[in-house]
Design an enzyme around this catalytic site. Structure first.
Site, PDB file in Angstrom:
ATOM      1  N   ASN A  59      -9.750   2.494   6.492  1.00 53.55           N
ATOM      2  CA  ASN A  59      -9.393   1.440   7.446  1.00 53.55           C
ATOM      3  C   ASN A  59      -7.919   1.043   7.335  1.00 53.55           C
ATOM      4  OD1 ASN A  59     -11.985   1.149   8.625  1.00 53.55           O
ATOM      5  ND2 ASN A  59     -12.654  -0.038   6.842  1.00 53.55           N
TER       6      ASN A  59
ATOM      7  N   HIS B 182      -6.162  -0.220   4.914  1.00 51.60           N
ATOM      8  CA  HIS B 182      -5.745  -1.364   4.114  1.00 51.60           C
ATOM      9  C   HIS B 182      -6.192  -1.157   2.673  1.00 51.60           C
ATOM     10  CE1 HIS B 182      -9.687  -3.714   5.238  1.00 51.60           C
ATOM     11  NE2 HIS B 182      -9.913  -2.711   4.447  1.00 51.60           N
TER      12      HIS B 182
ATOM     13  N   CYS C 185      -4.088  -6.403   2.922  1.00 55.60           N
ATOM     14  CA  CYS C 185      -2.821  -5.922   2.393  1.00 55.60           C
ATOM     15  C   CYS C 185      -2.578  -4.509   2.895  1.00 55.60           C
ATOM     16  CB  CYS C 185      -2.852  -5.947   0.862  1.00 55.60           C
ATOM     17  SG  CYS C 185      -1.361  -5.338   0.071  1.00 55.60           S
TER      18      CYS C 185
END
Length: 418
Positions: free
Chosen positions: A319, A321, A356
């Site tokens: 995904n 991240h 993040c």
């Protein structure tokens, strides 16, 4: 018996009897094709007559003077070499093939007779793929602790067990037939570019497994409000049944394109609701408010900071991240080494604020508090952590509890059938 059958297939006849000796004890020099002593001169005349008949029977080719089958005379004339044991030996490749076939057939028969395992527990998740239990509402999978999963204490790290939690969660979705083309997304979620993200997690560790131990992980899901889902885990020793870790988590949906939180569509709810199991792994959850950036300057608190933390390419999931387990490693980066050497992590609470990306630069803050346990007389620690971007926004808040190494937590034995 098999060997005798194979031998008879390649040696159908017995060797021809030896020719009788003459009066002087010598064998006749010439034998006919039947092994009978021939009269002197009869063998030569018979050969010449055979050649004459062969040439007379074979027609000429294109008017040539040579026979069409020049080698016919060699086929019609019997060999003068006497029959011996070595002349009757078969092709060795055929003999080896027959022996191999016999051994393969015997091995197959032995396998069919001895297929049952020696221990009943070998029938239980032999290959570690996991299985659905408890009327389809729970998923169970076993993991063997590998040598590369243990740390300096010769026990599995907290990151190892957190990875086991994530693996069983995804395998649960896959085994239930709900896995779409995303990372844990159902088919209806994949159609709408939705995926799950964890918002909160709490884990209580009673003891850490060692290298070679086999742990049994149970996981299940339930509803969490109108637009969330809850997932719980229970890890126990597969042999003794002693609890190793209990964990709970809360999940929300995010749109893959807009990177914003989304509500659960009715179609997705219809997919997952049949698998909801209302049961909590942790009865008394830690719902205390987590800290902001450290501001406590009292004498009972000590602040530690680690800056310049950046994600590697291997830290990203599909995904795009950072994987949620990586945050735990970053949080512990700022914990003082004296705590890591003399204490072990007893529990952790995580509150994820934002995702993040790979270009983020973070800093980890740890505030250490000393607690005195009056009952046992041992000093325990609890730490408050904040992981933030160096530009300011908070990524994750956390609280950890630590106990001295060698302290045994109160063990809980739960039957694996539950």
């Amino acid at each position: 018996m098999a060997a005798s059958i194979a031998a008879s297939a390649f040696f159908p006849g017995s060797p021809a009897p030896a020719a009788p000796k003459n009066g002087l004890g010598e064998r006749p020099e010439s034998l006919d094709v039947r092994g009978v002593a021939a009269k002197p001169g009869s063998s030569t005349n018979a050969v010449r007559a055979g050649k004459t008949r062969a040439h007379a029977a074979v027609p000429k080719v294109n008017g040539g003077g040579k026979s069409a089958v020049a080698d016919g005379e060699h086929e019609t004339v019997p060999s003068s070499v006497p029959r011996t044991f070595y002349n009757q030996l078969p092709d060795w490749s055929m003999l080896l093939a027959a022996i191999t076939t016999i051994f393969l057939a015997a091995e197959k028969q032995w396998t069919l007779l001895d297929w049952k395992p020696k221990r009943p527990d070998m029938l239980s998740d032999t290959f570690g793929f996991g299985r659905i239990i408890h009327d389809g509402l729970m998923f169970r999978q076993n993991f063997s602790i590998r040598s590369y999963e243990i740390g300096a204490d010769r026990t599995a790290s907290i990151e190892t067990m957190m990875n086991h939690l994530q693996e069983t969660a995804l395998n649960h979705v896959k085994t239930a037939g709900l896995l779409g083309d995303g990372f844990g997304s159902t088919p209806e979620m994949s159609k709408r570019n939705l995926f799950w993200v964890v918002s909160q997690m709490q884990a209580i560790v009673e003891r850490y497994p060692c290298w070679g131990d086999t742990v049994e992980v149970d996981t299940w899901v339930s509803a969490n409000g109108k637009n969330g889902m809850r997932r719980d885990w229970h890890i126990r020793d597969s042999i003794t049944g002693h609890t190793i870790l209990k964990a709970t988590s809360k999940w929300v949906m995010m749109n893959k394109l807009t990177r914003k939180l989304a509500r659960i569509p009715d179609e997705v709810r219809t997919e997952i609701e049949p698998y909801f199991f209302e049961r909590s792994a942790i009865v008394d959850e830690d719902n205390r408010k987590l800290p902001k950036l450290p501001e406590d300057k009292s004498t009972t608190a000590a602040n530690y900071v680690r800056t310049g933390l950046t994600p590697r390419w291997a830290d990203l999931d599909i995904n795009q991240h950072v994987n949620n387990v990586k945050y735990i490693a970053w949080i512990l980066e700022s914990a003082p080494i004296s705590i890591l050497e003399n204490h072990e992590l007893a529990s952790i609470v995580l509150d994820y604020k934002r995702e993040c990306g790979r270009d983020s630069v973070l800093q980890s803050h740890t505030t250490v508090h000393t607690d005195c346990n009056s009952e046992s007389g041992e000093t325990t620690l609890h730490c408050e952590h904040v992981l933030s971007l160096e530009s300011g926004p908070t990524m994750v808040k956390a609280r950890t509890m630590w106990r001295p190494k060698g302290t045994k937590a109160q063990e809980t034995v739960v039957p694996s059938s539950l």
